[in-house]
Motif scaffolding. Structure first.
Motif, mmCIF file in Angstrom:
data_model
loop_
_atom_site.group_PDB
_atom_site.id
_atom_site.type_symbol
_atom_site.label_atom_id
_atom_site.label_comp_id
_atom_site.label_asym_id
_atom_site.label_seq_id
_atom_site.Cartn_x
_atom_site.Cartn_y
_atom_site.Cartn_z
ATOM 1 N N MET A 1 14.963 51.062 56.913
ATOM 2 C CA MET A 1 16.080 51.074 58.144
ATOM 3 C C MET A 1 16.567 52.739 56.674
ATOM 4 O O MET A 1 16.198 52.670 55.620
ATOM 5 C CB MET A 1 16.631 50.619 57.894
ATOM 6 C CG MET A 1 16.154 49.074 58.432
ATOM 7 S SD MET A 1 17.077 47.714 58.462
ATOM 8 C CE MET A 1 17.264 47.097 57.567
ATOM 9 N N THR A 2 16.765 53.756 57.764
ATOM 10 C CA THR A 2 17.140 54.520 57.442
ATOM 11 C C THR A 2 18.689 55.006 57.510
ATOM 12 O O THR A 2 19.580 55.586 56.929
ATOM 13 C CB THR A 2 16.330 56.297 57.969
ATOM 14 O OG1 THR A 2 16.562 55.441 59.332
ATOM 15 C CG2 THR A 2 14.844 56.020 57.084
ATOM 16 N N SER A 3 19.844 54.067 58.072
ATOM 17 C CA SER A 3 20.856 54.263 58.408
ATOM 18 C C SER A 3 21.731 54.594 57.030
ATOM 19 O O SER A 3 21.212 53.889 56.392
ATOM 20 C CB SER A 3 21.031 52.944 59.967
ATOM 21 O OG SER A 3 20.928 52.388 59.069
ATOM 22 N N LYS A 4 22.687 55.052 57.204
ATOM 23 C CA LYS A 4 23.915 55.074 56.207
ATOM 24 C C LYS A 4 24.107 53.079 56.172
ATOM 25 O O LYS A 4 24.463 52.090 57.416
ATOM 26 C CB LYS A 4 24.951 55.923 56.646
ATOM 27 C CG LYS A 4 24.744 57.143 56.035
ATOM 28 C CD LYS A 4 25.274 57.957 56.176
ATOM 29 C CE LYS A 4 24.714 59.532 55.788
ATOM 30 N NZ LYS A 4 26.198 60.809 55.845
ATOM 31 N N ILE A 5 25.182 52.758 54.874
ATOM 32 C CA ILE A 5 25.011 51.186 54.749
ATOM 33 C C ILE A 5 27.445 51.901 54.331
ATOM 34 O O ILE A 5 27.586 52.440 53.630
ATOM 35 C CB ILE A 5 24.691 50.676 53.702
ATOM 36 C CG1 ILE A 5 22.895 51.024 54.001
ATOM 37 C CG2 ILE A 5 25.463 49.488 53.034
ATOM 38 C CD1 ILE A 5 21.958 50.137 53.418
ATOM 39 N N ALA A 6 27.635 51.135 55.262
ATOM 40 C CA ALA A 6 29.265 51.306 54.588
ATOM 41 C C ALA A 6 29.613 49.815 54.260
ATOM 42 O O ALA A 6 29.601 49.001 55.571
ATOM 43 C CB ALA A 6 29.942 51.195 56.161
ATOM 44 N N TRP A 7 29.936 49.383 53.239
ATOM 45 C CA TRP A 7 30.753 48.106 53.036
ATOM 46 C C TRP A 7 32.267 48.877 53.491
ATOM 47 O O TRP A 7 33.099 49.264 52.346
ATOM 48 C CB TRP A 7 31.227 47.899 51.459
ATOM 49 C CG TRP A 7 31.432 46.422 50.568
ATOM 50 C CD1 TRP A 7 32.294 45.556 51.527
ATOM 51 C CD2 TRP A 7 30.871 46.041 49.615
ATOM 52 N NE1 TRP A 7 32.442 44.926 50.696
ATOM 53 C CE2 TRP A 7 31.402 43.923 50.090
ATOM 54 C CE3 TRP A 7 29.679 45.497 48.849
ATOM 55 C CZ2 TRP A 7 31.283 43.364 48.819
ATOM 56 C CZ3 TRP A 7 29.983 45.009 47.706
ATOM 57 C CH2 TRP A 7 30.279 43.609 48.427
ATOM 58 N N ILE A 8 32.836 47.435 54.475
ATOM 59 C CA ILE A 8 34.143 47.680 54.680
ATOM 60 C C ILE A 8 34.860 46.141 53.781
ATOM 61 O O ILE A 8 34.425 44.850 54.627
ATOM 62 C CB ILE A 8 33.665 47.451 55.750
ATOM 63 C CG1 ILE A 8 33.687 48.855 56.296
ATOM 64 C CG2 ILE A 8 35.365 47.592 56.451
ATOM 65 C CD1 ILE A 8 33.174 48.787 57.788
ATOM 66 N N THR A 9 35.460 46.242 53.454
ATOM 67 C CA THR A 9 36.495 44.424 52.747
ATOM 68 C C THR A 9 37.761 44.905 53.786
ATOM 69 O O THR A 9 38.244 45.812 54.499
ATOM 70 C CB THR A 9 37.274 45.141 51.080
ATOM 71 O OG1 THR A 9 38.104 46.481 51.456
ATOM 72 C CG2 THR A 9 36.025 45.558 50.585
ATOM 73 N N GLY A 10 37.935 43.579 53.924
ATOM 74 C CA GLY A 10 39.099 43.166 54.781
ATOM 75 C C GLY A 10 38.476 43.020 56.094
ATOM 76 O O GLY A 10 38.965 43.852 56.962
ATOM 77 N N SER A 49 21.723 40.255 61.850
ATOM 78 C CA SER A 49 21.451 40.520 60.621
ATOM 79 C C SER A 49 21.026 41.311 59.942
ATOM 80 O O SER A 49 21.080 41.864 59.041
ATOM 81 C CB SER A 49 20.980 38.891 59.989
ATOM 82 O OG SER A 49 19.241 38.962 60.138
ATOM 83 N N ASP A 50 20.401 42.403 60.732
ATOM 84 C CA ASP A 50 19.701 43.819 60.531
ATOM 85 C C ASP A 50 21.098 44.706 60.057
ATOM 86 O O ASP A 50 20.782 45.706 59.823
ATOM 87 C CB ASP A 50 18.281 44.310 61.522
ATOM 88 C CG ASP A 50 17.645 43.070 61.192
ATOM 89 O OD1 ASP A 50 17.001 42.815 60.257
ATOM 90 O OD2 ASP A 50 16.633 43.838 62.369
ATOM 91 N N HIS A 51 22.433 44.795 61.052
ATOM 92 C CA HIS A 51 22.999 45.041 61.005
ATOM 93 C C HIS A 51 23.941 44.884 60.385
ATOM 94 O O HIS A 51 25.385 45.853 59.633
ATOM 95 C CB HIS A 51 23.711 45.830 62.869
ATOM 96 C CG HIS A 51 22.342 45.999 63.423
ATOM 97 N ND1 HIS A 51 22.036 47.640 63.265
ATOM 98 C CD2 HIS A 51 21.386 45.495 64.214
ATOM 99 C CE1 HIS A 51 21.112 47.446 64.574
ATOM 100 N NE2 HIS A 51 20.785 46.156 64.185
ATOM 101 N N VAL A 52 24.680 44.141 60.088
ATOM 102 C CA VAL A 52 26.215 43.757 59.618
ATOM 103 C C VAL A 52 25.540 42.203 58.618
ATOM 104 O O VAL A 52 24.664 41.102 59.128
ATOM 105 C CB VAL A 52 26.734 42.489 60.432
ATOM 106 C CG1 VAL A 52 28.009 42.213 59.773
ATOM 107 C CG2 VAL A 52 27.473 43.648 61.238
ATOM 108 N N LEU A 53 26.270 42.652 57.264
ATOM 109 C CA LEU A 53 25.777 41.059 56.339
ATOM 110 C C LEU A 53 27.265 41.064 55.350
ATOM 111 O O LEU A 53 28.156 41.921 54.979
ATOM 112 C CB LEU A 53 25.702 42.266 54.712
ATOM 113 C CG LEU A 53 25.128 41.636 53.749
ATOM 114 C CD1 LEU A 53 24.144 39.562 53.444
ATOM 115 C CD2 LEU A 53 25.445 41.951 52.377
ATOM 116 N N PRO A 54 27.404 39.152 55.754
ATOM 117 C CA PRO A 54 28.732 38.684 55.833
ATOM 118 C C PRO A 54 27.900 38.548 54.491
ATOM 119 O O PRO A 54 27.616 37.778 54.085
ATOM 120 C CB PRO A 54 28.294 37.690 56.561
ATOM 121 C CG PRO A 54 26.954 37.454 57.021
ATOM 122 C CD PRO A 54 26.559 38.548 56.607
#
Ligand code: NDP
Ligand code: 8X3
Length: 250
Positions: A1-10, A49-54
């Motif tokens: 997968m080539t899309s960018k990854i963001a970690w968003i807290t809260g 789950s491909d798009h969001v990791l909880p």
């Protein structure tokens, strides 16, 4: 997968939840963290789950944070953007009447956890020439009665952001301090210990900032050309402005 990854807290409420929606809609994959696991699971149920990791953990728990980072699956390991959004205000009492436990919880969450997340993820962010967006507040620039430690934590976040910019000189990593004014989220509900009437009263008739407004601002910042850095951005509703100084006589 080539899309960018963001970690968003809260990511379970307010700005964070809206930012998850905005970034997933824009094709990014998101690591969404917060304490309320059921809300994180709802994001996965909606987006897959491909798009969001909880990642459900209390951000004040350094061991849990380290474990979450160490166990990141390979397809969510290369983080392009850290949004340090988790935070809270507790109480509006003047300093001389404030609850010390509330002060410590704000410092532990808004300051200690934010710097810990940042430090632990910096090697990955540098490797990606990534970005950090720290959610500060106008309360770090404009004191108001009862803002005491909350405003102090946000002044720290702003200054820490500027310091990070300096230290990260030459790495290509971008750092932004986002400083919103009054926004209607769960913020006042949390601040007042669950007083919905107080929250409704504060925002009534004021046309406050919405969570989507801030999500759109973060989306804009994150997608600027890589040679541009927004150092600080202060955003208020039109209905809000600074109100000056007070004088006690006698
Ligand atoms: P919300 O209360 O709606 O959201 C706060 C988020 O922070 C929740 O997802 C909550 O998740 C998370 N959080 C709080 N404590 C912890 C913890 N110990 N561990 C993990 N996550 C935690 O408020 P906002 O969206 O308004 O607030 C987001 C940020 O914006 C905060 O930093 C706030 O200070 C800042 N801000 C808010 C403004 C406003 O007027 N609303 C204006 C300026 C800045 P959970 O409870 O599930 O753990
Ligand atoms: C939240 C904005 O003005 O309620 O940071 O402190 S304010």
């Amino acid at each position: 997968m080539t899309s960018k990854i963001a970690w968003i807290t809260g990511a379970t409420a307010g700005f964070g939840a809206a930012t998850v929606e905005r970034f997933v809609a824009g094709g990014w994959r998101v690591i969404a963290s917060g304490r309320r696991a059921e809300r994180l699971q709802a994001l996965v149920d909606t987006h897959g789950s491909d798009h969001v990791l909880p990642l459900a953990f209390d951000i004040r728990d350094e061991a849990a944070m380290r474990k979450a980072i160490a166990n990141l699956p390979a397809d969510f390991a290369d983080i392009d953007l850290l949004v340090n959004n988790a935070g809270l205000a507790l109480g509006t009492a003047p300093a001389q009447q404030a609850d010390l436990a509330q002060w410590k919880q704000m410092i532990d969450t808004n300051v200690t956890a934010l710097v810990t997340m940042t430090r632990l993820l910096l090697p990955r962010l540098i490797a990606r020439r990534g970005a950090i967006i720290n959610i500060s507040s106008i309360s770090g620039s404009y004191p108001y009665p009862g803002g005491n430690v909350y405003g102090g934590t946000k002044a720290f976040v702003t200054q820490f952001s500027l310091g990070l910019r300096t230290d990260l000189h030459g790495t290509g990593v971008r750092v932004t301090s986002v400083e919103p004014g009054m926004a209607e989220t769960e913020f006042t509900l949390v601040r007042t210990g669950g007083d919905q009437a107080a929250s409704d009263k504060l925002y009534a008739g004021s046309h406050p900032i919405t969570a989507d407004d801030i999500a759109g601002t973060l989306w804009w910042i994150a997608n600027l050309p890589p040679h541009l850095n927004v150092n600080r951005i202060e955003v208020m509703p039109v209905s809000q402005s600074a109100a000056g100084l007070q004088v006690h006589r006698g």
